[in-house]
Design an enzyme around this catalytic site. Structure first.
Site, PDB file in Angstrom:
ATOM      1  N   SER B   9      13.551  -3.845  82.204  1.00  0.00           N
ATOM      2  CA  SER B   9      14.399  -4.851  81.505  1.00  0.00           C
ATOM      3  C   SER B   9      15.461  -4.041  80.955  1.00  0.00           C
ATOM      4  CB  SER B   9      13.381  -5.541  80.328  1.00  0.00           C
ATOM      5  OG  SER B   9      12.942  -4.331  79.411  1.00  0.00           O
ATOM      6  N   CYS B  10      15.285  -2.573  80.993  1.00  0.00           N
ATOM      7  CA  CYS B  10      16.279  -1.690  80.663  1.00  0.00           C
ATOM      8  C   CYS B  10      17.491  -1.823  81.694  1.00  0.00           C
ATOM      9  CB  CYS B  10      15.897  -0.329  80.560  1.00  0.00           C
ATOM     10  SG  CYS B  10      14.597  -0.176  79.379  1.00  0.00           S
TER      11      CYS B  10
END
Lengths: 200, 143
Positions: B9-10
């Site tokens: 998700s980064c």
């Protein structure tokens, strides 16, 4: 990093609380679900910055990809709970839940059954926590993923660590008599960890 | 020379000046700095801080602001819920925050590989400015 003073003693007390709830409820719930006896092992509770996620070394390093269920519990404390196992074990687990001998790929129903397992295990754990500590929470919708350990860890870490950029992580590993294995990783922000200890 | 990271998700955001051959990569985790520190460590953690620090470091190493371009990858929605309702949207928020800040700084995004379900290895070649992405589902792609 905004650091609350989470001491070694706090971490040990959190391990005790976590261990008690896992032993008295979660392990039994998993055994009932699978119809098998369950052994479990409680890991060391850790306090770390969200940029130090690599310190949470993955269990089951024999699996490249993990099948995972993530739930967020909110209420008196906010907690992220991640359940994961090697992808191949996830398929065996789902097959067993669905009364099949094997599962070649994750179907909608198998994902749903594993997500429901997350709900049941969390339900048992947080009921025990509510009874023991008077700490009430409710669960959000579970999410399912198959991905690398680091990838599945990022969402809970970011969601829980967004305010303080630090995390407290408790872990337990479960081993069924037929060889299935599952790891539960409970992630709290330091404020929730402190609140839980105040209730203890 | 390459810069590399792994993101779920980064987001891996790369800024580069293809004339000066200067580039930087940040692995951003959260959209906005909500701490009391102006530059919390590590510097790449928040989108707003990471891009400011990248800009400062790149220009200090010979890059020209007007020549800077961006490539990014990541921001996956790793966990799917039944009905595909995305309640875990931190990846999208990271990507949106990057777009907004790059827009304010008039830095064009040349290419991107964002969203979808899986984590990715992101490798950026500083000399060729090619970003290579290794994804479990799609294999190896370059942008």
């Amino acid at each position: 990093m905004q650091t609350l003073a989470v001491t070694e003693n706090d971490l040990n007390r959190l391990t005790e609380i976590f261990s008690k709830c896992v032993s008295t409820s979660t392990a039994q719930a998993l055994g009932t679900l699978l119809g098998e006896s369950i052994q479990h092992h409680i890991g060391k509770t850790e306090f770390l910055d969200i940029t130090q996620l690599d310190q949470l070394t993955p269990a089951f390093s024999d699996g490249t990809n993990m099948s995972a269920i993530y739930l967020k519990q909110t209420g008196d404390i906010d907690v992220g709970v991640l359940y994961y196992m090697p992808e191949k074990d996830g398929k065996k687990f789902a097959a067993k839940l669905l009364g099949k001998t094997r599962l070649d790929s994750f179907t909608k129903l198998s994902k749903s059954s594993l997500s429901e397992t997350g709900n049941i295990l969390s339900g048992s754990f947080f009921n025990a926590l509510a009874n023991d500590q008077g700490c009430k929470t409710s669960a959000d919708i579970p999410g399912f993923a198959v991905d690398s350990f680091m990838s599945i860890l990022e969402i809970p870490a970011m969601e829980i660590g967004i305010q303080t950029q630090s995390l407290v992580a408790c872990s337990a590993e479960f081993f069924s008599s037929s060889g299935l294995k599952l790891r539960m990783l409970m992630i709290l922000d330091p404020n929730s960890a402190k609140k839980l200890l105040e209730k203890h | 020379m390459t810069l590399q990271t792994f993101v779920g998700s980064c987001v891996a955001i790369c800024l580069y000046d293809n004339v000066a051959k200067v580039a930087g990569m940040a692995h951003v985790m959260l959209p906005k700095n909500n701490t009391t520190e102006q530059v919390p460590k590590p510097e790449g953690k928040f989108v707003d801080v990471a891009i400011k620090v990248l800009l400062d470091k790149l220009t200090a190493n010979g890059a020209m602001r007007t020549r800077l371009k961006a490539k990014m990858a990541g921001g996956a929605s790793v966990f799917q819920t039944e009905g595909n309702k995305n309640v875990f949207n931190i990846g999208t928020r990271n990507v949106d925050a990057i777009r907004a800040i790059l827009g304010e700084n008039k830095i064009p995004i040349v290419s991107e590989d964002v969203g979808e379900k899986g984590g990715r290895w992101v490798i950026f070649d500083v000399v060729s400015q090619v970003m290579t992405i290794k994804d479990r589902a799609k294999g190896v792609t370059t942008i």
